[in-house]
Motif scaffolding. Structure first.
Motif, short mmCIF file in Angstrom:
data_model
loop_
_atom_site.label_atom_id
_atom_site.label_comp_id
_atom_site.label_asym_id
_atom_site.label_seq_id
_atom_site.Cartn_x
_atom_site.Cartn_y
_atom_site.Cartn_z
N UNK A 190 9.07 65.44 -10.83
CA UNK A 190 9.31 66.79 -11.35
C UNK A 190 10.75 66.90 -11.84
N UNK A 191 10.93 67.13 -13.15
CA UNK A 191 12.27 67.15 -13.74
C UNK A 191 12.70 68.53 -14.23
N UNK A 192 11.78 69.40 -14.58
CA UNK A 192 12.08 70.79 -14.91
C UNK A 192 13.03 70.91 -16.11
N UNK A 193 12.54 70.59 -17.28
CA UNK A 193 13.36 70.73 -18.47
C UNK A 193 13.66 72.20 -18.74
N UNK A 194 14.68 72.45 -19.54
CA UNK A 194 15.05 73.83 -19.85
C UNK A 194 13.90 74.56 -20.53
N UNK A 195 13.14 73.85 -21.35
CA UNK A 195 12.01 74.49 -22.03
C UNK A 195 10.94 74.93 -21.03
N UNK A 196 10.79 74.18 -19.92
CA UNK A 196 9.80 74.51 -18.91
C UNK A 196 10.23 75.68 -18.03
N UNK A 197 11.53 75.91 -17.94
CA UNK A 197 12.03 76.95 -17.05
C UNK A 197 12.19 78.30 -17.73
N UNK A 198 12.23 78.33 -19.06
CA UNK A 198 12.42 79.59 -19.76
C UNK A 198 13.86 80.06 -19.68
N UNK A 199 14.11 81.29 -20.10
CA UNK A 199 15.47 81.83 -20.12
C UNK A 199 15.72 82.78 -18.97
N UNK A 200 16.97 83.26 -18.90
CA UNK A 200 17.34 84.23 -17.88
C UNK A 200 18.49 85.08 -18.39
#
Length: 359
Positions: free
Chosen positions: A13-23
């Motif tokens: 599990x690497x959690x790219x920025x695209x997978x995490x969305x914005x904030x």
């Protein structure tokens, strides 16, 4: 091209920025004690449910968590498994200075723990016992049930650093699924019951840079209200929380499949090395070690492997003598990669058999 087998993202599990969305903001800019964000409460509750605890509390790291845990129990004696991970031990230097009794007992030895407890002689102390949930050195889970049974007459609490097992071990293990199911950690895996405080980093199995303390509600609330780092440090960031939330969702949807693939790769790796006459340390955990040798030979093997394109580690676990060449397998590796790594390790081992000399 270098194959790096030193990282511990066991499930990949690497959690790219695209997978995490914005904030809207990475951090609220307030101490953790004042942070009332709903995502933090939700992630803590999900983690507590996963590991089978009543309540959970998030921290930036396990060091923050251990500092708050031990500083919230100033009158207690602390008994430490001799091979426990150093981060859990570091806050105990301050406890000694404050007059708290700190003792060490033999690794994975409930009888040795019992002797230490009897030596305390009462005094109204509530003993805390610090141990790792899973030891990657000897490839064994802690005797959780034995520790709890030994602690019961003394009213003590078991503190487990279960970072290695979170996301890998889980409930109802069997020969076909020795990791068990769900990824809830060592307590779930052993089926033991009793007063346990779990301190888990999510950086390994779940790939998220934050930690949780989970356990009985009263103890967690004591840490929440008395822990000093929560007053002087920030809470996990929005990115940390998004990564943890995503990891928990992936674990619910695909975790057992990822663990089954990881087990298949580990077994393939071990079988290939065994067929080539190379002996490995015990266990099917993704941290795999060749049998211990002297440091000079292990360092030479590691250097040769690096030149051949395989990045490995030399480790010196405290629970046995000697050093070992160590690799970490993850669910994202391919079968050809695992085979190539095993073949290189076998060649490195055979080049120095009985010599102790550099390759």
């Amino acid at each position: 091209m270098v194959l790096d087998l030193t990282g511990s993202l066991y499930l990949g599990l690497r959690h790219t920025s695209a997978e995490l969305g914005g904030w809207d903001a990475l951090t609220a800019g307030v101490p953790a004690a004042l942070d009332r964000a709903e995502p933090a409460r939700s992630v803590a509750a999900r983690l507590a449910g996963l590991v089978g605890a009543e309540a959970g509390l998030l921290f930036r790291s396990t060091l923050h968590a251990f500092l708050d845990l031990f500083n919230s129990c100033p009158g207690d004696a602390v008994l430490v498994d001799a091979a426990s991970y150093p981060v859990g031990r570091w806050p105990l230097a301050g406890r000694r200075c404050a007059g708290v009794l700190v003792r060490t007992f033999p690794h994975h030895d409930p009888a040795g723990l019992d002797r230490c407890l009897r030596a305390l002689g009462g005094g109204g102390r509530r003993p805390l016992v610090l141990a790792d949930g899973y030891c990657t050195g000897c490839g064994r889970a802690a005797p959780v049930a034995g520790y709890l049974e030994t602690l019961r007459p003394h009213g003590g609490v078991l503190v487990l650093d279960d970072t290695q097992a979170l996301g890998i071990l889980g409930r109802h293990p069997d020969p076909g699924a020795p990791y068990g199911h769900g990824g809830g950690g060592t307590v779930r895996w052993t089926g033991a019951a009793g007063p346990v405080l779990l301190v888990d980093s999510l950086t390994k199995g779940f790939g998220a840079p934050l930690a949780v303390v989970a356990g009985p509600t009263g103890l967690v609330e004591e840490i929440r209200t008395r822990g000093p780092t929560r007053v002087h440090s920030s809470a996990p960031t929005a990115a940390d929380l998004r990564a943890a939330d995503r990891a928990l969702t992936v674990n619910e949807q695909s975790g057992d499949r990822l663990r089954a693939r990881l087990l298949w790769l580990v077994r393939r790796f071990r079988r290939r090395l065994t067929d080539r006459g190379v002996r490995l340390g015990a266990g099917e955990f993704p941290v795999q070690r060749l049998e211990p040798t002297d440091r000079r030979r292990a360092a030479a093997m590691c250097s040769w492997l690096g030149a051949a394109g395989l990045r490995s580690l030399v480790t010196v676990p405290p629970c046995w003598q000697g050093a070992a060449v160590t690799v970490v397998l993850t669910a994202t590796l391919s079968a050809p990669q695992v085979d190539w790594a095993a073949d290189l390790l076998a060649e490195a081992a055979h080049r120095t058999v009985g010599t102790g000399a550099p390759l």
